[in-house]
Design a protein around this motif. Sequence first.
Motif, PDB file in Angstrom:
ATOM      1  N   GLU A 338      -1.529   4.391   1.467  1.00 18.28           N
ATOM      2  CA  GLU A 338      -0.919   3.362   0.603  1.00 18.28           C
ATOM      3  C   GLU A 338       0.057   2.505   1.406  1.00 18.28           C
ATOM      4  OE1 GLU A 338      -1.186   5.334  -3.853  1.00 18.28           O
ATOM      5  OE2 GLU A 338       0.642   5.676  -2.703  1.00 18.28           O
ATOM      6  N   GLY A 339       0.789   3.149   2.310  1.00 22.72           N
ATOM      7  CA  GLY A 339       1.698   2.409   3.189  1.00 22.72           C
ATOM      8  C   GLY A 339       0.936   1.426   4.069  1.00 22.72           C
ATOM      9  N   THR A 340      -0.212   1.877   4.590  1.00 23.89           N
ATOM     10  CA  THR A 340      -1.047   1.018   5.444  1.00 23.89           C
ATOM     11  C   THR A 340      -1.570  -0.184   4.658  1.00 23.89           C
ATOM     12  OG1 THR A 340      -1.736   3.016   6.628  1.00 23.89           O
ATOM     13  CG2 THR A 340      -3.016   1.024   7.047  1.00 23.89           C
ATOM     14  N   LEU A 341      -1.939   0.040   3.387  1.00 19.17           N
ATOM     15  CA  LEU A 341      -2.441  -1.064   2.551  1.00 19.17           C
ATOM     16  C   LEU A 341      -1.362  -2.128   2.338  1.00 19.17           C
ATOM     17  CD1 LEU A 341      -4.405   0.972  -0.172  1.00 19.17           C
ATOM     18  CD2 LEU A 341      -5.366  -0.328   1.737  1.00 19.17           C
ATOM     19  N   LEU A 342      -0.116  -1.686   2.124  1.00 18.52           N
ATOM     20  CA  LEU A 342       0.996  -2.629   1.945  1.00 18.52           C
ATOM     21  C   LEU A 342       1.237  -3.427   3.230  1.00 18.52           C
ATOM     22  CD1 LEU A 342       3.554  -0.419  -0.055  1.00 18.52           C
ATOM     23  CD2 LEU A 342       2.256  -2.352  -0.942  1.00 18.52           C
ATOM     24  N   LEU A 343       1.186  -2.731   4.372  1.00 14.70           N
ATOM     25  CA  LEU A 343       1.391  -3.401   5.664  1.00 14.70           C
ATOM     26  C   LEU A 343       0.263  -4.396   5.955  1.00 14.70           C
ATOM     27  CD1 LEU A 343       2.645  -0.419   7.871  1.00 14.70           C
ATOM     28  CD2 LEU A 343       3.986  -2.368   7.080  1.00 14.70           C
ATOM     29  N   ALA A 344      -0.966  -4.019   5.580  1.00 12.41           N
ATOM     30  CA  ALA A 344      -2.111  -4.919   5.768  1.00 12.41           C
ATOM     31  C   ALA A 344      -1.924  -6.195   4.942  1.00 12.41           C
ATOM     32  CB  ALA A 344      -3.405  -4.216   5.384  1.00 12.41           C
ATOM     33  N   ALA A 345      -1.442  -6.024   3.695  1.00 13.25           N
ATOM     34  CA  ALA A 345      -1.187  -7.188   2.829  1.00 13.25           C
ATOM     35  C   ALA A 345      -0.122  -8.091   3.451  1.00 13.25           C
ATOM     36  CB  ALA A 345      -0.736  -6.720   1.441  1.00 13.25           C
ATOM     37  N   TYR A 346       0.929  -7.472   4.047  1.00 13.34           N
ATOM     38  CA  TYR A 346       2.007  -8.249   4.686  1.00 13.34           C
ATOM     39  C   TYR A 346       1.464  -9.009   5.900  1.00 13.34           C
ATOM     40  CZ  TYR A 346       6.550  -9.474   6.679  1.00 13.34           C
ATOM     41  OH  TYR A 346       7.631 -10.167   7.170  1.00 13.34           O
ATOM     42  N   ALA A 347       0.615  -8.334   6.679  1.00 15.39           N
ATOM     43  CA  ALA A 347       0.030  -8.972   7.869  1.00 15.39           C
ATOM     44  C   ALA A 347      -0.840 -10.162   7.474  1.00 15.39           C
ATOM     45  CB  ALA A 347      -0.793  -7.948   8.655  1.00 15.39           C
ATOM     46  N   VAL A 348      -1.642  -9.996   6.424  1.00 17.88           N
ATOM     47  CA  VAL A 348      -2.512 -11.087   5.946  1.00 17.88           C
ATOM     48  C   VAL A 348      -1.662 -12.284   5.519  1.00 17.88           C
ATOM     49  CG1 VAL A 348      -4.088 -11.769   4.083  1.00 17.88           C
ATOM     50  CG2 VAL A 348      -4.450  -9.600   5.273  1.00 17.88           C
ATOM     51  N   LEU A 349      -0.590 -12.010   4.746  1.00 21.57           N
ATOM     52  CA  LEU A 349       0.305 -13.093   4.297  1.00 21.57           C
ATOM     53  C   LEU A 349       1.016 -13.734   5.489  1.00 21.57           C
ATOM     54  CD1 LEU A 349       1.883 -11.556   1.063  1.00 21.57           C
ATOM     55  CD2 LEU A 349       0.343 -13.507   1.179  1.00 21.57           C
ATOM     56  N   GLY A 350       1.429 -12.896   6.457  1.00 20.86           N
ATOM     57  CA  GLY A 350       2.102 -13.407   7.658  1.00 20.86           C
ATOM     58  C   GLY A 350       1.221 -14.384   8.419  1.00 20.86           C
ATOM     59  N   PHE A 351      -0.059 -14.020   8.623  1.00 17.60           N
ATOM     60  CA  PHE A 351      -0.996 -14.915   9.302  1.00 17.60           C
ATOM     61  C   PHE A 351      -1.227 -16.196   8.490  1.00 17.60           C
ATOM     62  CE2 PHE A 351      -2.520 -11.127  11.769  1.00 17.60           C
ATOM     63  CZ  PHE A 351      -2.261 -11.671  13.035  1.00 17.60           C
ATOM     64  N   ALA A 352      -1.294 -16.042   7.167  1.00 15.22           N
ATOM     65  CA  ALA A 352      -1.501 -17.210   6.301  1.00 15.22           C
ATOM     66  C   ALA A 352      -0.338 -18.193   6.434  1.00 15.22           C
ATOM     67  CB  ALA A 352      -1.656 -16.759   4.849  1.00 15.22           C
TER      68      ALA A 352
END
Length: 363
Positions: A338-352
């Motif tokens: 679940e922690g990894t999923l949150l970090l993945a969402a942050y990374a996607v938004l960061g790149f966006a």
Amino acid sequence: MSTKNIIFLVLLLFIPVSVAAHFLEWGELIVFITAGLAILPLAAWMGAATEEIAVVVGPTLGGLLNATFGNATELIIALVALKAGLVDVVKASITGSIIGNLLLVMGLSMLLGGLRFKEQTFQPIVARVNAAAMNLAVIAILLPTAMNYTSQGIGEETLQNLSLAVAVILIFVYALTLLFSMKTHAYLYEVGVAENEAEELAAHKPNVLLWTGVLLVCTLFVAVESELLVDSLEVATSQLGLTALFTGVILVPIIGNAAEHATAITVAMKDKMDLSLSVAVGSSMQIALFVAPVLVIAGWIFHQPMDLDFNPFELVAVAVAVLIANSISSDGKSNWLEGTLLLAAYAVLGFAFYFHPVIEGMG
């Protein structure tokens, strides 16, 4: 002396370096980087001083103190930026603080805590209350933005008046959340916190006068460094090839919140997930229900067009962060995935945000 304190002491050297860089005109980029590094230890000691004073004055007053000074560094940086007329950067930093706490901090806490403990638990009712409060925050910034995009020729004054009315309601709701967490339903929040405070009290009795002095001195230096950071922000970020949107959403919140982020992650690794979430989600709530409304009121006082009409892209990012954080935390349990999923969402938004083109009036 711990490694963390040694690092903070070394980082303090950047205070005179940043001041020298400003007056000797070493370049905006050097001023920006050194001021940012100087703020990190100051923010950490502001947080430590607040916690030490809170231990002595008791849970109610201490909770109020934490609630007031919890995001003081960010508020100071935002107020300085607002006075300088960088309204878009201020709005971006509000967005970044909310998504940073909900995705980056909560994600790292759940991942690193989950690697040490198979499953960690926290109060699901607290998670639900926090989720409802964050939903309100999304609605609060959605409505002025929607009003602007669905009405023809709406004036800046109308938007600011609506934002002021919403800001007053949000501050009132924030006061009620404090009443809920400290008085009427305090027992729900005492699971990790009481245990932590008991340990601290057993270990030592803090010197209130000393820590009050530390708090005041750090606040003063943060104000000075924020001035340097904001003055050099536009030129420095363009030299780095970054947009003001990316800087406001990603860089500024990390500088202002680094110490708080470290606290949340450290306690999660000690299996105190309640405490970790109260830092991460509590900080997001404070930004949305207290800091943002205060900045709207400050904008009105400074005669700056600060309102809750956010860039639609930022609004989408906040809504996404709140949605995924609420769905993951609703069951009162967490694990490393679940922690990894949150970090993945942050990374996607960061790149966006990194690839998002410069918006008119920004940078």
